[in-house]
Design an enzyme around this catalytic site. Structure first.
Site, PDB file in Angstrom:
ATOM      1  N   CYS A   2       0.838  -1.189  -0.061  1.00  0.00           N
ATOM      2  CA  CYS A   2       0.166   0.180  -0.031  1.00  0.00           C
ATOM      3  C   CYS A   2       0.860   1.313   0.099  1.00  0.00           C
ATOM      4  CB  CYS A   2      -0.713   0.029   1.243  1.00  0.00           C
ATOM      5  SG  CYS A   2      -2.167  -1.197   1.293  1.00  0.00           S
ATOM      6  N   SER A 413      17.239  -9.983  -3.044  1.00  0.00           N
ATOM      7  CA  SER A 413      18.411  -9.713  -2.310  1.00  0.00           C
ATOM      8  C   SER A 413      19.073 -10.966  -1.775  1.00  0.00           C
ATOM      9  CB  SER A 413      18.141  -9.005  -0.937  1.00  0.00           C
ATOM     10  OG  SER A 413      17.756  -7.725  -1.624  1.00  0.00           O
ATOM     11  N   GLN A 458      17.385  -3.770  -0.714  1.00  0.00           N
ATOM     12  CA  GLN A 458      17.226  -2.661  -1.439  1.00  0.00           C
ATOM     13  C   GLN A 458      16.698  -1.497  -0.913  1.00  0.00           C
ATOM     14  OE1 GLN A 458      16.176   0.688  -3.910  1.00  0.00           O
ATOM     15  NE2 GLN A 458      14.562  -1.032  -3.290  1.00  0.00           N
ATOM     16  N   HIS A 613      18.480 -36.067 -10.024  1.00  0.00           N
ATOM     17  CA  HIS A 613      17.926 -36.347  -8.869  1.00  0.00           C
ATOM     18  C   HIS A 613      16.373 -35.973  -8.538  1.00  0.00           C
ATOM     19  CE1 HIS A 613      21.821 -37.699  -7.568  1.00  0.00           C
ATOM     20  NE2 HIS A 613      22.165 -36.370  -7.649  1.00  0.00           N
TER      21      HIS A 613
END
Length: 647
Positions: A2, A413, A458, A613
């Protein structure tokens, strides 16, 4: 996410049309955060200065305008409803508090009744905008319903103004030896709330006043006045200390007439920069009280009460900062959208991350010149390169004595941490752990005093990463921050750190911040290994490679036509896999995430060595596979046309 925006003017006459336009423009600056509805609240009639207390409430009653869909829809609703209520665009306000909000639905569908501002009832006695989630809203809602409150929306936010109304009535009935202040009331509301929030309150009971508070969600306050600095006010109940000399003007008492001043509140600096560059970064449990052209910031003292049983607050100093952001940085320019713009900014943003940080003995030149000389082969092999990171340098020995380094982050990040784990292990030779912030908190993973925890974000405001930071500090770890935002919560709360200097990233899906995070973390690894003679040759190789990065990224961006052609082939697929190994596993992770975020197509990154795998069972001649390979050359063409190799 928001978005919150507010505009407050005192002693600066503004027409209603100007105020509405300012709120709408602020909300447009926050559109990049994503939203499905929007709304604003303004006063019905001007509040004159000075004005008797008895007359204030009748003229300062808020009106609320809300709409689902785009802000264009909201503008139409405002025009229609303002005309129906005979609100004159030319009405002049010498003092006014206007608040606005863009909502991304969490509780309840995107409808006008669920958008913000939310109100206490039909009389709009308390009006609130909120960014965050109230985790205990259900028991609060049930309690308020038992007290006779009727709810209009499905949101968690609506409990806040209704709780304010309930507490206001209760405190008035209880009586007190002192006057009930708006700030005290909001603090009592905050005491009852659990979760993350940034909140703005306005009320006709406290005309001309606005309360802003936060816990876990970002909120920035902008100050604009013609004189040379902002003024706090002192509460007559408590003597106020003077902040650092030279920053504030003389302290003025609450209620005194002040000179002209304007305030702004926003979830992000991009909505403030065109109005002022002077900002205060509010911290968790801060309560900012604006009244009569003055402001003060208080810290909520949770668990502590005064003699009358009200939660205690203490005044705190918040030193203003100057935004290092220009209006041009938050404009799209010639690009179709911000994400496209930021993708093409990467050669420059990488260079900005390195600016002033790469030095060569005997070459007193900036990074731009060094990049050009590197491409022309004009930096001799004998020139010794080094990295200078002022925020890390003096703490390098402390970090190198750590038992391990823990990278803590979320989303993109975290992928930057994955990308740089290998270079840290190679150069620094300390065990590296990678932790998703939310998972670390869920597990309450062990962190010790001899650990270094590196927090990457960030914005510097990522909620899970901030909570993990508090957890690490409580366990005694040395904390390092890697952020793109000066003055952010992570930058303030860590022991040291490095700003990536990528410039404003408006697009929700991170692009240039990711590449700058990788460059910044690589430079941190180079600084930490500076005393290792055995790694000297490798360090010089990496430093020279960093200088070649902007040109390499430009070369990739020049292939946009090929990328568009590939996207055209894949756009109708329902799913695909991305393979990578070593350094390229992080690239695969980030690619898969971007496809999910932007194209809304299921994609999964798989470590190439793990294909046999289990994941191999999914592969057939129809499933698209993207293989990221920077070194390995294929001996023959892929067996299926659905296999795409990016080299």
């Amino acid at each position: 996410m928001c978005g919150i925006f507010a505009y407050i003017n005192y002693g600066v006459p503004r027409e209603r049309k100007f105020i509405i336009k300012a709120l709408i423009k602020g909300l447009r600056r926050l559109e990049y955060r994503g939203y499905d509805s929007a709304g604003i609240s303004i006063d019905a009639s001007p509040l004159k200065l000075p004005q008797l207390e008895d007359d204030k409430q009748s003229t300062a009653t808020p009106v609320v305008f809300k709409s689902e869909g785009k802000i264009d829809n909201l503008e139409k609703v405002i025009a229609e409803q303002a005309a129906a209520q005979n609100l004159d665009d030319a009405s002049n306000f010498s003092v006014h508090c206007g608040i606005g909000h863009t909502r991304w639905a969490t509780h309840g569908p995107p409808e006008a009744r669920n958008s913000h501002p939310q109100r206490s009832g039909e009389k709009n006695e308390f009006v609130v905008v909120h960014n965050g989630i109230i985790t205990n809203y259900l028991p609060l809602k049930e309690m308020l319903q038992r007290k006779g409150f009727t709810f209009e929306s499905d949101t968690d936010t609506e409990v806040i103004p209704k709780l304010a109304k309930f507490l206001y009535d209760s405190m008035k009935e209880k009586g007190s030896s002192r006057e009930l202040t708006f700030r005290q009331l909001v603090c009592e509301v905050m005491k009852q709330l659990e979760g993350a929030y940034a909140l703005l309150f306005k009320s006709p009971h406290f005309p001309g006043e606005l309360i802003a508070c936060k816990r876990g969600s970002p909120l920035i306050m902008g100050i604009k006045e013609p004189s040379d600095g902002p003024r706090p006010f002192s509460d007559p109940e408590e003597p106020q200390p003077f902040p650092a000399a030279g920053f504030f003007k003389e302290v003025a008492s609450k209620g005194t007439t002040q000179g002209p001043i304007e305030f702004y509140f926003a979830s992000d600096s991009s909505a403030i920069i065109e109005h002022t560059k002077t900002v205060l970064m509010l911290e968790d449990d801060d309560v900012a009280h604006l009244s009569d052209g003055t402001y003060a910031v208080y810290r909520l003292q949770r668990g502590e009460e005064d003699s009358e049983g009200y939660v205690r607050q203490e005044t705190v100093e918040r030193i203003s900062q100057t935004l290092e952001l220009e209006l041009e940085q938050i404009m799209k320019g010639e690009y179709d959208h911000f994400m496209q713009k930021e993708i093409y900014e990467q050669p420059n943003s990488i260079q900005q991350t390195m600016r002033g940080r790469i030095k060569f003995d005997g070459l007193n030149e900036d990074v731009g010149t060094l990049v050009e000389r590197s491409l022309r082969g004009e930096i001799s092999d004998d020139a010794h390169g080094r990295i200078v990171l002022g925020g890390i340098q003096q703490y390098a020995q402390t970090i190198c004595r750590s038992r391990r380094i823990i990278f803590v982050a979320c989303g993109t990040s975290f992928h930057a941490a994955v990308a740089c784990r290998q270079i840290f292990e190679e150069l620094v030779e300390i065990p590296i752990s990678l932790e998703l912030a939310s998972d670390l908190l869920d597990r309450e993973g062990p962190i010790f005093r001899d650990d270094t925890a590196v927090f990457i974000s960030q914005s510097g405001e990522t909620a899970d990463t901030l909570e993990a930071l508090k957890y690490a500090r409580a366990n005694g770890a040395f904390c390092v921050g890697i952020t793109n935002t000066v003055g952010s919560a992570i930058a303030r709360a860590t022991d040291c750190g490095c700003h990536i200097n990528a410039g404003a990233e408006i697009g929700v899906a991170s692009t240039k911040a990711y590449t700058s995070q990788v460059v910044a973390l690589t430079m941190v690894a180079l600084v930490l290994s500076a005393d290792s003679m055995s790694k000297s040759a490798r360090r010089q190789e990496v430093i020279r490679s960093l200088l070649k990065l902007p040109a390499a990224v430009s070369a990739v961006l020049a292939q946009s036509a090929q990328v568009e052609s590939l996207a055209e082939e894949l756009k109708n697929e329902e799913s695909f896999l991305v393979f990578g190994r070593g350094y390229q596993y992080a690239t695969a992770l980030e690619a898969a995430l971007k496809v999910k975020e932007v194209a809304l197509i299921h994609s999964e990154a798989i470590l190439a060595g793990e294909v046999k795998h289990g994941p191999l069972a999914l592969v057939d001649e129809k499933l698209p596979l993207i293989i990221v390979s920077s070194k390995v050359q294929l001996s023959q063409d892929p067996p299926y046309p659905s296999i795409i190799v990016i080299q």
